[in-house]
Design a protein around this motif. Structure first.
Motif, mmCIF file in Angstrom:
data_model
loop_
_atom_site.group_PDB
_atom_site.id
_atom_site.type_symbol
_atom_site.label_atom_id
_atom_site.label_comp_id
_atom_site.label_asym_id
_atom_site.label_seq_id
_atom_site.Cartn_x
_atom_site.Cartn_y
_atom_site.Cartn_z
ATOM 1 N N LEU A 66 7.040 -8.615 3.209
ATOM 2 C CA LEU A 66 7.194 -7.323 2.535
ATOM 3 C C LEU A 66 8.672 -6.944 2.479
ATOM 4 O O LEU A 66 9.173 -6.556 1.419
ATOM 5 C CB LEU A 66 6.375 -6.273 3.298
ATOM 6 C CG LEU A 66 6.185 -4.905 2.657
ATOM 7 C CD1 LEU A 66 5.504 -5.001 1.307
ATOM 8 C CD2 LEU A 66 5.354 -4.000 3.580
ATOM 9 N N ALA A 67 9.367 -7.078 3.609
ATOM 10 C CA ALA A 67 10.800 -6.747 3.644
ATOM 11 C C ALA A 67 11.581 -7.636 2.662
ATOM 12 O O ALA A 67 12.404 -7.143 1.890
ATOM 13 C CB ALA A 67 11.340 -6.892 5.058
ATOM 14 N N ASN A 68 11.284 -8.947 2.643
ATOM 15 C CA ASN A 68 11.972 -9.869 1.724
ATOM 16 C C ASN A 68 11.677 -9.555 0.271
ATOM 17 O O ASN A 68 12.548 -9.621 -0.586
ATOM 18 C CB ASN A 68 11.540 -11.322 1.983
ATOM 19 C CG ASN A 68 12.224 -11.881 3.209
ATOM 20 O OD1 ASN A 68 13.287 -11.406 3.596
ATOM 21 N ND2 ASN A 68 11.605 -12.871 3.838
ATOM 22 N N TYR A 69 10.407 -9.231 0.008
ATOM 23 C CA TYR A 69 9.992 -8.950 -1.353
ATOM 24 C C TYR A 69 10.704 -7.710 -1.891
ATOM 25 O O TYR A 69 11.198 -7.690 -3.025
ATOM 26 C CB TYR A 69 8.477 -8.750 -1.383
ATOM 27 C CG TYR A 69 7.908 -8.960 -2.745
ATOM 28 C CD1 TYR A 69 7.527 -10.232 -3.154
ATOM 29 C CD2 TYR A 69 7.795 -7.914 -3.635
ATOM 30 C CE1 TYR A 69 7.030 -10.440 -4.425
ATOM 31 C CE2 TYR A 69 7.301 -8.111 -4.909
ATOM 32 C CZ TYR A 69 6.916 -9.374 -5.300
ATOM 33 O OH TYR A 69 6.442 -9.575 -6.556
ATOM 34 N N TYR A 72 2.507 -3.841 -3.715
ATOM 35 C CA TYR A 72 3.893 -3.942 -4.138
ATOM 36 C C TYR A 72 4.051 -5.020 -5.209
ATOM 37 O O TYR A 72 4.707 -4.822 -6.228
ATOM 38 C CB TYR A 72 4.767 -4.254 -2.927
ATOM 39 C CG TYR A 72 6.196 -3.888 -3.156
ATOM 40 C CD1 TYR A 72 6.658 -2.605 -2.859
ATOM 41 C CD2 TYR A 72 7.080 -4.794 -3.711
ATOM 42 C CE1 TYR A 72 7.970 -2.251 -3.097
ATOM 43 C CE2 TYR A 72 8.400 -4.443 -3.951
ATOM 44 C CZ TYR A 72 8.831 -3.180 -3.642
ATOM 45 O OH TYR A 72 10.130 -2.834 -3.892
ATOM 46 N N ILE A 73 3.419 -6.175 -4.966
ATOM 47 C CA ILE A 73 3.491 -7.277 -5.928
ATOM 48 C C ILE A 73 2.814 -6.865 -7.239
ATOM 49 O O ILE A 73 3.331 -7.097 -8.328
ATOM 50 C CB ILE A 73 2.851 -8.553 -5.346
ATOM 51 C CG1 ILE A 73 3.691 -9.047 -4.161
ATOM 52 C CG2 ILE A 73 2.707 -9.641 -6.402
ATOM 53 C CD1 ILE A 73 3.082 -10.200 -3.381
ATOM 54 N N LEU A 74 1.668 -6.201 -7.118
ATOM 55 C CA LEU A 74 0.934 -5.732 -8.295
ATOM 56 C C LEU A 74 1.791 -4.783 -9.128
ATOM 57 O O LEU A 74 1.857 -4.902 -10.352
ATOM 58 C CB LEU A 74 -0.339 -5.011 -7.830
ATOM 59 C CG LEU A 74 -1.428 -4.842 -8.868
ATOM 60 C CD1 LEU A 74 -1.980 -6.189 -9.297
ATOM 61 C CD2 LEU A 74 -2.569 -3.975 -8.329
ATOM 62 N N ARG A 75 2.493 -3.842 -8.465
ATOM 63 C CA ARG A 75 3.326 -2.894 -9.214
ATOM 64 C C ARG A 75 4.500 -3.609 -9.888
ATOM 65 O O ARG A 75 4.833 -3.305 -11.034
ATOM 66 C CB ARG A 75 3.829 -1.767 -8.314
ATOM 67 C CG ARG A 75 4.676 -0.812 -9.127
ATOM 68 C CD ARG A 75 4.974 0.534 -8.532
ATOM 69 N NE ARG A 75 5.964 1.146 -9.392
ATOM 70 C CZ ARG A 75 7.098 1.688 -8.992
ATOM 71 N NH1 ARG A 75 7.374 1.762 -7.706
ATOM 72 N NH2 ARG A 75 7.946 2.195 -9.854
ATOM 73 N N GLY A 85 8.844 4.649 4.394
ATOM 74 C CA GLY A 85 10.072 4.352 5.116
ATOM 75 C C GLY A 85 10.806 3.279 4.342
ATOM 76 O O GLY A 85 10.601 3.117 3.138
ATOM 77 N N ASP A 86 11.663 2.535 5.006
ATOM 78 C CA ASP A 86 12.282 1.358 4.403
ATOM 79 C C ASP A 86 12.070 0.250 5.417
ATOM 80 O O ASP A 86 12.793 0.133 6.402
ATOM 81 C CB ASP A 86 13.771 1.603 4.137
ATOM 82 C CG ASP A 86 14.499 0.318 3.729
ATOM 83 O OD1 ASP A 86 13.875 -0.763 3.751
ATOM 84 O OD2 ASP A 86 15.689 0.389 3.412
ATOM 85 N N ILE A 87 11.026 -0.535 5.195
ATOM 86 C CA ILE A 87 10.607 -1.505 6.216
ATOM 87 C C ILE A 87 11.686 -2.555 6.485
ATOM 88 O O ILE A 87 11.847 -3.006 7.626
ATOM 89 C CB ILE A 87 9.240 -2.140 5.856
ATOM 90 C CG1 ILE A 87 8.693 -2.873 7.073
ATOM 91 C CG2 ILE A 87 9.339 -3.031 4.654
ATOM 92 C CD1 ILE A 87 7.299 -3.364 6.909
ATOM 93 N N ALA A 88 12.463 -2.925 5.448
ATOM 94 C CA ALA A 88 13.500 -3.940 5.650
ATOM 95 C C ALA A 88 14.539 -3.434 6.639
ATOM 96 O O ALA A 88 14.880 -4.111 7.613
ATOM 97 C CB ALA A 88 14.148 -4.310 4.312
ATOM 98 N N SER A 89 15.027 -2.226 6.436
ATOM 99 C CA SER A 89 16.038 -1.666 7.340
ATOM 100 C C SER A 89 15.440 -1.350 8.715
ATOM 101 O O SER A 89 16.070 -1.573 9.749
ATOM 102 C CB SER A 89 16.644 -0.406 6.714
ATOM 103 O OG SER A 89 17.493 0.236 7.621
ATOM 104 N N PHE A 90 14.201 -0.853 8.728
ATOM 105 C CA PHE A 90 13.511 -0.529 9.985
ATOM 106 C C PHE A 90 13.387 -1.780 10.870
ATOM 107 O O PHE A 90 13.594 -1.730 12.079
ATOM 108 C CB PHE A 90 12.125 0.035 9.656
ATOM 109 C CG PHE A 90 11.293 0.471 10.838
ATOM 110 C CD1 PHE A 90 11.615 1.620 11.557
ATOM 111 C CD2 PHE A 90 10.172 -0.249 11.228
ATOM 112 C CE1 PHE A 90 10.832 2.036 12.636
ATOM 113 C CE2 PHE A 90 9.384 0.159 12.306
ATOM 114 C CZ PHE A 90 9.725 1.306 13.011
ATOM 115 N N LEU A 91 13.087 -2.911 10.241
ATOM 116 C CA LEU A 91 12.879 -4.140 11.015
ATOM 117 C C LEU A 91 14.171 -4.847 11.381
ATOM 118 O O LEU A 91 14.337 -5.315 12.493
ATOM 119 C CB LEU A 91 11.994 -5.115 10.231
ATOM 120 C CG LEU A 91 10.568 -4.645 10.039
ATOM 121 C CD1 LEU A 91 9.841 -5.601 9.129
ATOM 122 C CD2 LEU A 91 9.865 -4.506 11.373
#
Lengths: 200, 200
Positions: free
Chosen positions: B141-144, A144-147, A88-94
């Motif tokens: 996660l959203a901020n990152y 995510y940080i690792l990638r 999904g897109d967690i930023a937009s979802f939240l």
């Protein structure tokens, strides 16, 4: 875009949940009552930039491509979401702000989705989902940080090896153009890279 | 590197926790018993690549710089951690694999830390911390993701404006070199950028 007429099983999502928390039968049924199913046809979009994300998705079958396009028109693939993955897109979802992403089905894809409203309700009805999502987000954040690190620190060749390791089932299902975009090189460079690797 | 002799208050961390969960006095005391304090001298490192991360940090005062160096020797700043922020390397903290990061104090910095062992214990002793960390990681996660998007999609000028907006207290506390690294430009380019902005 069609809603599924022949519902598919919730077995896979319940198994995914059971990695981190145990649900009794009553909780399983309550959880399932908060979910919806959908079949997305190949090439259809479930999200485009400017739209507010309504749902989080769990993939039962198929493959979704999550990507953005920068102001120079270059496509950046964040994720291929495959069977047993959440996306999904967690930023937009939240935040309920417009998304910057496209989400497109690369194959006919079966998803189970939860709406923002039911997601909020879930924590009230079954508080142990706090634990499930705490661990899920913790792992997502670490990955995510690792990638992002690897995009900076690894060579294109090593990024390609990582792609093959992470998505063994996708190497022959996804176009060379999409693989190149995911690892951040041109398709021409990927072609040279694959020839170099196969000649080792 | 010295342990604090004159303990500082836990008021700020408890206020931070109370954003998402309510702790009674007994839970507050139990939580505090799982924490440790430390004062890090200016320029000291609390993490270097190859080390396994033992603690998560909450900043009471000062500023930590979290960064990596790529194989071309270029420094990439992930974060400036300031008062009331959490930091660390969550991937290494969780997996107990060696970190790729440096964490260095830019000023004398007071931190409150929790060890991996006590972090695991915390969820057993006070399960409502599952909720606290679920929301914390969700926001992180959203901020990152948002910051990674912006690194791709925004101009250097807009990235600089974002830095000023996100870290108003740091503009005159951090070196131009570090600000340039954070927004992903050379110090020379940042200097040109600032002159251009101040002439508007």
């Amino acid at each position: 875009m069609k809603e599924s007429k022949t519902p598919f099983s919730y077995e896979l999502i319940l198994k995914n949940i059971s990695r981190f928390i145990d649900l009794n039968l009553e909780e399983q049924n309550l959880y399932i009552s908060l979910l919806r199913q959908r079949v997305i046809r190949k090439k259809d979009f479930i999200l485009k930039p400017g739209e507010v994300v309504k749902d989080e998705y769990f993939i039962v079958k198929g493959c979704l491509k999550v990507y953005s396009i920068d102001d120079k028109g270059v496509e950046h693939i964040s994720m291929f979401a495959i069977k047993d993955w959440w996306t999904g897109d967690i930023a937009s979802f939240l935040t309920q702000q417009p998304s910057n992403y496209f989400i497109q089905a690369l194959e006919e894809t079966e998803v189970i989705k939860i709406s923002r409203k039911n997601y909020d309700l879930l924590f009230k009805k079954i508080p142990k989902f706090e634990r499930f999502y705490r661990i899920l987000y913790q792992k997502s954040l670490a990955n995510y940080i690792l990638r992002s690190d690897q995009n900076i620190s690894l060579s294109a060749e090593d990024r390609y090896f990582n792609f093959v390791k992470k998505y063994p089932s996708l190497v022959n299902r996804v176009s060379q153009k999409d693989i190149a975009s995911y690892i951040g090189v041109t398709p021409e460079f990927l072609s040279v890279l694959r020839k170099r690797i196969s000649s080792i």
